[in-house]
Motif scaffolding. Structure first.
Motif, short mmCIF file in Angstrom:
data_model
loop_
_atom_site.label_atom_id
_atom_site.label_comp_id
_atom_site.label_asym_id
_atom_site.label_seq_id
_atom_site.Cartn_x
_atom_site.Cartn_y
_atom_site.Cartn_z
N SER A 151 0.80 -1.23 0.00
CA SER A 151 0.00 0.00 0.00
C SER A 151 0.84 1.28 0.00
CB SER A 151 -0.95 0.00 1.20
OG SER A 151 -0.24 0.00 2.41
N ARG A 152 2.06 1.23 0.48
CA ARG A 152 2.88 2.45 0.52
C ARG A 152 3.71 2.55 -0.76
NH1 ARG A 152 1.92 0.83 5.64
NH2 ARG A 152 3.29 -0.94 5.45
N GLU A 153 3.58 3.69 -1.42
CA GLU A 153 4.13 3.82 -2.77
C GLU A 153 5.66 3.87 -2.79
OE1 GLU A 153 2.05 7.29 -3.92
OE2 GLU A 153 0.25 6.20 -4.50
N PHE A 260 0.57 12.93 21.11
CA PHE A 260 -0.71 12.25 21.33
C PHE A 260 -1.18 12.53 22.75
CE2 PHE A 260 1.53 9.26 18.33
CZ PHE A 260 0.85 9.66 17.21
N PHE A 287 4.68 12.39 11.20
CA PHE A 287 4.08 11.45 10.26
C PHE A 287 4.80 11.39 8.91
CE2 PHE A 287 0.66 11.73 13.34
CZ PHE A 287 0.28 10.41 13.43
N ASN A 288 5.44 12.49 8.53
CA ASN A 288 6.21 12.44 7.27
C ASN A 288 7.37 11.45 7.41
OD1 ASN A 288 4.56 14.47 6.26
ND2 ASN A 288 5.88 16.09 7.06
N LEU A 290 7.53 9.06 9.60
CA LEU A 290 6.97 7.74 9.84
C LEU A 290 6.67 7.04 8.52
CD1 LEU A 290 5.80 5.51 11.64
CD2 LEU A 290 3.64 6.76 11.69
N TYR A 291 6.07 7.78 7.59
CA TYR A 291 5.72 7.17 6.31
C TYR A 291 6.98 6.68 5.58
CZ TYR A 291 3.41 6.42 1.84
OH TYR A 291 2.92 5.85 0.70
N GLY B 60 -3.55 8.09 11.66
CA GLY B 60 -2.70 9.29 11.63
C GLY B 60 -2.08 9.51 10.27
N LEU B 61 -1.63 8.42 9.66
CA LEU B 61 -0.99 8.54 8.34
C LEU B 61 -1.98 9.03 7.29
CD1 LEU B 61 1.18 5.31 8.41
CD2 LEU B 61 2.07 7.63 8.17
N PHE B 64 -2.72 12.58 7.35
CA PHE B 64 -1.70 13.42 6.71
C PHE B 64 -1.65 13.20 5.20
CE2 PHE B 64 -0.47 14.48 10.86
CZ PHE B 64 0.38 15.57 10.79
N TYR B 66 -1.42 10.28 3.51
CA TYR B 66 -0.63 9.16 3.00
C TYR B 66 -1.51 7.94 2.75
CZ TYR B 66 3.57 11.71 4.26
OH TYR B 66 4.56 12.64 4.34
N LYS B 67 -1.13 7.21 1.72
CA LYS B 67 -1.86 6.00 1.38
C LYS B 67 -1.26 4.84 2.18
CE LYS B 67 -2.97 3.24 -2.65
NZ LYS B 67 -2.41 2.84 -3.95
N THR B 68 -2.06 4.19 2.97
CA THR B 68 -1.55 3.04 3.74
C THR B 68 -2.69 2.10 4.07
OG1 THR B 68 -0.39 2.35 5.74
CG2 THR B 68 -1.80 4.27 5.96
#
Lengths: 357, 157
Positions: A151-153, A260, A287-288, A290-291, B60-61, B64, B66-68
């Motif tokens: 799912s993550r590009e 949080f 989050f940037n 984290l991705y 959370g992702l 923001f 993001y695709k997940t």
């Protein structure tokens, strides 16, 4: 005090362990499929479709020697997630290789064991021209992780392998490399050098170049972590509990982290009125980052979220406590992730110092 | 009695060192994400642990942009054990409650946790090492149940 009973207990221990060991080996010899399920399936999936690990595409099995498969399981891929399965017995590893072979009708590649010779400088030029786009600088792989993209590009559906990795180079023979480079890999993007106009000597030169990458010393990313050999970092605060919490939150916001809701360690484990309220965890995330990290290491969640806990000890000393990310990060066996871990560690130490100034 | 305790401790430590190849304990299941979450929840509780909370990383992702796919972290522990550990060994504070990552991958689900046997090597205290050997046995058992499960029946409670 050592008693007669204790001695008797210890005396039976070697026999008991020996019996258990024998039983384990006997079981392993029986069932490569079960061993594959336990040790390989999570990363490579049930039929080798690939996941965190590369696909085990049966179409390419004919270009692999059994020795390569055996050594790959034994050596793993240092810094590229796959662990070295050092504690499996030879029989167990062979059972897994045997199971993999049942997926394909083709015979294993048989290698003469002959070493090739050539010009590493020419090999490097050829590598930079034709291989680096997929396999990365010095064959270390691209910067977006391993295995199959879900799912993550990422740039590729299947991330090309790190062919400069010391585990790969320790597993592969010159003959197998020559076969793969010359003929390419069926069912993958790996083109045949023979079709690209390169001759046999060119292939040898690339192999000699790859061999020159083989590392003998321990990788630097593991050295760094050992400079702080404790898994937990503590910083004393000169402030009281509430002031330390407030300082910490202020410091985190300055580093672009989102926090949080507060959470006590014992929250959810004890009734609300019995919770120890002098153990408060401040959880935070960018989050940037984290991705990007999840693309490199999908299992990162077992270390998430980033957190610093504020505690007040019985003697009244308030402390900030967090994990040593560069040490714990090593458990992922992921060199790319360690770059982030070092950066995060630096930030977290600065934040804790700022909160306790 | 003490002798048997010593024997048990040595056995646990023996198993621990025999399993040091894999830094993580993992399982893949063909259950979809929701079913897998239920299976892991049940298995954790059946092994005597309490789930303290579940964190939604995918929320959370997505927030923001993001695709997940689904991604959750389950926090759990045995209340008295966690209290005792954090009191006697403050160095364990960053590692409790314990946690499983639950990761969707198309129609399958992956569950992972640090291998306590590997972490034990980082802690010098013998009591901690024995505790981690116990955890390792429990986590393997929890994962084995999830790995073997093909159908999940919701629990009445």
């Amino acid at each position: 005090m050592v008693t007669g009973k204790t001695i008797r207990c210890i005396a039976v221990l070697p026999g008991l362990l020996g019996l258990l060991g024998f039983h384990a080996v006997a079981q392993a010899q029986l069932d490569g499929e079960k061993l594959y399920e336990k040790h390989c399936e999570t990363c490579h999936r049930g039929h080798g479709e690939g996941s965190i690990g590369l696909p085990l595409n049966p179409a390419k099995f004919k270009s692999l020697t059994d020795e390569y498969l055996f050594r790959t399981i034994r050596n793993g891929r240092p810094g590229r997630i796959m662990p070295a399965f050092e504690t499996l017995s030879d029989a167990q590893v062979n059972a897994i290789v045997g199971w993999l072979r049942t997926w394909s009708q083709s015979e294993p590649l048989v290698d003469s064991g002959q070493k090739v010779s050539g010009n590493a400088e020419n090999g490097e030029q050829l590598f930079l021209k034709s291989c680096v786009v997929c396999h990365g600088k010095q064959g270390k792989g691209l910067e977006e992780g391993t295995g199959v993209t879900y799912s993550r590009e990422r740039q590729f559906k299947v991330m090309p392998p790190a062919i400069g990795n010391p585990g790969f180079l320790a597993s592969v023979s010159d003959g197998m490399l020559k076969e793969v480079i010359t003929h390419g890999r069926e069912g993958t993007a790996m083109a045949a050098f023979s079709e690209l106009g390169f001759g046999s000597q060119d292939v040898d030169d690339v192999i000699v170049y790859l061999r020159s990458l083989q590392l003998t010393e321990k990788p630097a990313w593991r050295h760094d972590a050992m400079e702080t050999p404790d898994p937990t970092l503590f910083v004393n605060s000169p402030y009281d509990f509430d002031m330390t919490v407030a300082n910490l939150k202020r410091a985190l916001s300055g580093y672009n982290f989102r926090t949080f809701p507060d959470r006590y360690i014992e929250q959810g484990l004890f009734p609300e009125d019995e919770i120890n309220r002098k153990q408060l965890t401040i959880r935070f995330c960018n989050f940037n980052n984290l991705y990007d990290m999840l693309k490199i290491e999908p299992r990162l969640g077992i270390g998430l979220p980033c957190r610093i806990t504020v505690i007040e000890r019985d003697d009244g000393q308030v402390q900030l406590v967090t994990m040593n990310m560069t040490m714990i990060g090593q458990l992922f066996n992921n060199e790319q992730l360690m770059k982030y871990a070092h950066q995060m560690q630096e930030n977290v130490i600065e934040i804790m110092e700022e909160a306790t100034l | 009695m003490k002798g048997w305790r010593l024997l048990l401790s040595l056995l646990l430590l023996g198993f621990m060192s025999a399993a040091q190849a894999e830094n993580m304990l993992m399982a893949r299941t063909k259950l979809n994400f929701e079913q897998a979450m239920e299976a892991i929840r049940q298995s954790i509780e059946d092994h005597g642990y309490t789930i303290s909370h579940v964190q939604r990383c995918d929320g959370g992702l997505k927030g923001f942009g993001y695709k997940t796919d689904y991604y959750r972290v389950i926090f759990f522990g045995k209340p008295q054990e966690i209290r005792q550990l954090t009191r006697d060994f403050p160095q364990m504070i960053p590692f409790v409650p314990l946690k499983f990552a639950v990761i969707a991958e198309e129609d399958e689900t992956l569950v992972a946790i640090f291998n306590p046997a590997e972490m034990a090597a980082m802690f010098r205290d013998r009591r901690l090492r024995i505790q981690m050997a116990r955890w390792k046995n429990d986590f393997e058992s929890i994962l084995e149940v999830v790995r073997e499960q093909t159908v999940v029946m919701p629990r009445d409670n």
